[in-house]
Motif scaffolding. Structure first.
Motif, PDB file in Angstrom:
ATOM      1  N   ASP A   1       1.844   2.060  -3.583  1.00 15.11           N
ATOM      2  CA  ASP A   1       0.712   2.612  -4.335  1.00 15.11           C
ATOM      3  C   ASP A   1       0.552   4.098  -4.028  1.00 15.11           C
ATOM      4  O   ASP A   1       0.334   4.923  -4.925  1.00 15.11           O
ATOM      5  CB  ASP A   1      -0.581   1.873  -3.965  1.00 15.11           C
ATOM      6  CG  ASP A   1      -0.591   0.443  -4.457  1.00 15.11           C
ATOM      7  OD1 ASP A   1       0.189   0.124  -5.382  1.00 15.11           O
ATOM      8  OD2 ASP A   1      -1.374  -0.365  -3.908  1.00 15.11           O
ATOM      9  N   ASP A   2       0.698   4.428  -2.741  1.00 11.64           N
ATOM     10  CA  ASP A   2       0.580   5.832  -2.350  1.00 11.64           C
ATOM     11  C   ASP A   2       1.755   6.649  -2.883  1.00 11.64           C
ATOM     12  O   ASP A   2       1.592   7.803  -3.303  1.00 11.64           O
ATOM     13  CB  ASP A   2       0.520   5.926  -0.824  1.00 11.64           C
ATOM     14  CG  ASP A   2       0.387   7.360  -0.330  1.00 11.64           C
ATOM     15  OD1 ASP A   2      -0.674   7.968  -0.565  1.00 11.64           O
ATOM     16  OD2 ASP A   2       1.357   7.865   0.265  1.00 11.64           O
TER      17      ASP A   2
ATOM     18  N   ASP B   1       7.636   3.323 -13.288  1.00 15.31           N
ATOM     19  CA  ASP B   1       7.186   2.012 -12.815  1.00 15.31           C
ATOM     20  C   ASP B   1       8.348   1.086 -12.481  1.00 15.31           C
ATOM     21  O   ASP B   1       8.319   0.377 -11.468  1.00 15.31           O
ATOM     22  CB  ASP B   1       6.297   1.354 -13.882  1.00 15.31           C
ATOM     23  CG  ASP B   1       4.953   2.065 -14.022  1.00 15.31           C
ATOM     24  OD1 ASP B   1       4.593   2.820 -13.087  1.00 15.31           O
ATOM     25  OD2 ASP B   1       4.289   1.867 -15.057  1.00 15.31           O
TER      26      ASP B   1
ATOM     27  N   GLN C   1       3.407   6.181  -5.632  1.00 18.97           N
ATOM     28  CA  GLN C   1       3.169   6.450  -7.052  1.00 18.97           C
ATOM     29  C   GLN C   1       2.167   7.571  -7.237  1.00 18.97           C
ATOM     30  O   GLN C   1       2.339   8.451  -8.106  1.00 18.97           O
ATOM     31  CB  GLN C   1       2.664   5.168  -7.734  1.00 18.97           C
ATOM     32  CG  GLN C   1       2.290   5.326  -9.195  1.00 18.97           C
ATOM     33  CD  GLN C   1       3.497   5.524 -10.089  1.00 18.97           C
ATOM     34  OE1 GLN C   1       4.334   6.378  -9.795  1.00 18.97           O
ATOM     35  NE2 GLN C   1       3.584   4.762 -11.167  1.00 18.97           N
TER      36      GLN C   1
ATOM     37  N   ASN D   1       0.828  -1.213   0.000  1.00 16.30           N
ATOM     38  CA  ASN D   1       0.000   0.000   0.000  1.00 16.30           C
ATOM     39  C   ASN D   1       0.861   1.263   0.000  1.00 16.30           C
ATOM     40  O   ASN D   1       0.473   2.288  -0.563  1.00 16.30           O
ATOM     41  CB  ASN D   1      -0.907   0.018   1.234  1.00 16.30           C
ATOM     42  CG  ASN D   1      -1.962  -1.060   1.194  1.00 16.30           C
ATOM     43  OD1 ASN D   1      -2.326  -1.537   0.124  1.00 16.30           O
ATOM     44  ND2 ASN D   1      -2.457  -1.459   2.358  1.00 16.30           N
TER      45      ASN D   1
END
Length: 612
Positions: free
Chosen positions: A534-535, A544, A537, A531
């Motif tokens: 994800d944050d 990536d 990014q 998680n």
């Protein structure tokens, strides 16, 4: 200069407070009335004890609701005051603190207040006493020291003067410069307190959150400078209401208080425009002048068995520099980062951060400064031809060693034998910072201790959310950032089996490469949840491929206008873990947005199997 402390600052019964104040080196005390009322000792016994201890009794306080009242009520004021003057005579105290009125029925008229203080002064003078009038920050009408002085000036009585209290003046944001317009002989008393910058009602701020000088955000050196320039010749006295200090060891708190005044006097004496003192007045004490440490010399980890730390250091690319020729101690280095593993007299010790060495320009002067600030001396046995480093103990028990500025290799490194030759071009270059953890009772003491003894500067504190509560953190550092100590206080509910861990952060030229090579040598970095990436990014739009590498290696990231911060953590071994950091550009922080993620990950790793 003479020093004094209000008994309200200390825990225990009145005799215990007096003994602690004397042992810490105070010249006098203020008697806080509730302490006397609750005491089993008579005023004569209290006075006799103070004399035996070499203490003067400097002030009786507080006397409330004395001015700005109706004439009917003023008759009661005179009755109360006469009783207190008789009591002060039994104690041998000649000055009483009179607080500005806080009652809702107070009369807003300076002439009325001045007239009543004048008549109260007549009564005081008849008993050989004086009145020190103080503007409380929450006074109904008199909440500014300038108005208090105006009333005292109107009263025009030899037994009526002012008491200046740094908290009441600075908490309201009042300019202390006008103090210099008050005749020195009319400043009957000076009370000092520091405080953190808080947004709350001033009464609660005052009653629960005052601190000793050097532990908060007030500019006390310039404040005292104004008072001395006015011609004040009395003691520097502490009046600190603080919930923690009223619960902790009375002798330790008194020593902490005295250290704060020693530091403050040195700050006052070092002002760009030092105060011109009244004739015959004692000047502020000077501490041995020292520069802030030039570098972190070493960090010592102590354990009965430090083999797991050996393994982690090897995985991070450190070179084994050998064993000490006379002690069960090992040295690992990479660049200028030096880690000592000490297994001497360490039975039942899990790996613990036990000592920190600093490079200073004059170790002997730094040691004298520490001694004058009452830092307890540490003595370690040394053999012939071994370097003896001055040392003292910090509030948390950490031993602090002082060595001369060494450059790439300290002289004492030669005492380690049969080690490896370090590889050229190390990725880890130095120790970036050291994190020391303190109990909640002694955190403020630690801030003052390290900043005053080592001549470091303290920044603002911040709270970081952890699964078990808030972790309070404050960085003490040199101006150039070569030395950084992060002082933390863990939440009381923290339940790691070895207590709250401490850590050492290493500077690296390429943290990603360090992490990749360490992984190849078997290092298990602290696992970071998906998680988080994800944050990351969403916030920074990282490529990536780069993000995938960071997630694989447990790398954390932060960025702001000045630069970038790339870092990762090892897992905790006993009570210690390591961090590798890379600062890009002008980044000068510590990855604060990532701290809650690290704390949560450590909490999950320390939880018993199956607990969620």
């Amino acid at each position: 200069m003479r020093t004094s402390i209000a008994t309200v600052c200390l825990s225990g019964a009145l005799p215990e407070k007096l003994h602690a104040a004397a042992a810490a080196g105070f010249d006098g005390v203020e008697i806080f009335e509730p302490d006397l009322v609750a005491s089993a000792e008579s005023p004569e016994e209290v006075a006799a004890l103070a004399r035996r201890l070499g203490l003067t009794l400097d002030l009786y306080q507080p006397f409330r609701d004395a001015e700005g009242v109706t004439e009917e009520l003023f008759a009661d004021v005179l009755h109360r005051a006469a009783s207190k003057f008789r009591l002060m005579g039994r104690l041998g105290i000649d000055t009483m603190l009179v607080c500005s009125n806080v009652g809702s029925a107070t009369v807003d008229d300076d002439e009325v207040s001045a007239d009543q203080l004048r008549r109260l002064g007549d009564l005081a003078q008849s008993h050989g006493m004086r009145l020190a009038f103080e503007a409380l920050a929450w006074g109904r009408f008199v909440d500014d020291y300038r108005r208090a002085w105006r009333i005292v000036d109107l009263a025009d009585h030899p037994a009526v003067g002012v008491c200046l209290d740094s908290f009441h003046i600075l908490s309201r944001g009042h300019d202390p410069a006008a103090i210099e317009g008050i005749p020195g002989e009319k400043i009957f008393y000076l009370q000092l307190a520091d405080a953190p910058a808080l947004s709350m009602d001033v009464l609660s701020w005052s009653r629960h959150h005052r601190l000793f000088p050097g532990e908060g955000s007030f500019g006390l050196a310039s404040f005292v400078g104004h008072v001395l320039r006015a011609g004040y010749t009395g003691p520097l006295s502490l009046e600190v209401f603080n919930d923690t200090f009223r619960q902790t060891d009375v002798h330790r708190t008194a020593q902490q208080a005295q250290r704060s005044l020693t530091w403050l006097e040195d700050q006052v004496a070092g002002l760009a425009a030092p105060p011109v003192l009244a004739p015959g007045a004692d000047g502020p004490r000077r501490l041995p002048p020292v520069a802030a440490p030039a570098a972190l010399d070493f960090v010592e980890v102590k354990a009965e068995d430090a083999s797991e730390i050996d393994a982690v250091l090897r995985q991070l690319g450190f070179a084994f520099r050998g064993r000490h020729r006379t002690k069960p101690v090992r040295l690992w280095t990479q660049g200028r980062a030096r880690i000592i593993l000490n297994e001497q007299q360490a039975r039942d010790w899990v790996p613990t951060l036990a000592a920190v060495g600093f490079e200073v320009t004059d170790p002997e002067a730094s040691a004298r400064r520490a001694a004058e600030l009452q830092a307890p001396t540490v003595v370690r046995r040394t053999h012939a031809h071994e370097q003896e480093l001055p040392a003292f103990r910090g509030p948390d028990g950490t031993e602090v060693f002082l060595a001369g500025v060494a450059g790439d290799d300290a002289a004492w490194v030669g005492e380690f034998e049969h080690g490896e030759t370090p590889a050229g071009d190390p990725l880890v270059t130095d120790i970036d910072h050291v994190n020391l953890t303190h109990s909640w009772q002694h955190y403020d003491e630690a801030v003052l201790f390290y900043s005053s003894v080592l001549a470091l500067s303290s920044g603002s504190s911040q709270d970081v959310a952890a699964p078990t509560g808030l972790v309070r953190s404050q960085v003490i550092r040199s101006a150039d950032g070569a030395v950084r100590l992060a002082l933390n206080v863990a939440p009381p509910a923290f339940d790691h089996p070895q207590g709250y861990p401490q850590h050492v952060a290493f500077s690296a030229t390429d943290a990603m490469t360090v992490a990749r090579r360490a992984r190849g040598r078997g290092l298990r970095p602290l696992p970071i949840p998906a998680n988080y990436y994800d944050d990351l990014q969403a916030r920074f739009r990282l490529p990536d491929q780069e993000l995938a590498q960071m997630q694989e290696l447990g790398i954390l990231y932060d960025r702001h206008a000045a630069g970038e911060f790339v870092h990762f953590y090892t897992e905790t071994v006993g009570g210690v873990f390591f961090e590798v950091v890379q600062r890009r550009g002008g980044y000068d922080g510590y990855g604060a947005p990532n701290a809650p993620v690290r704390l949560a990950a450590q909490h999950q790793r320390s939880a018993p199997s199956g607990r969620h």
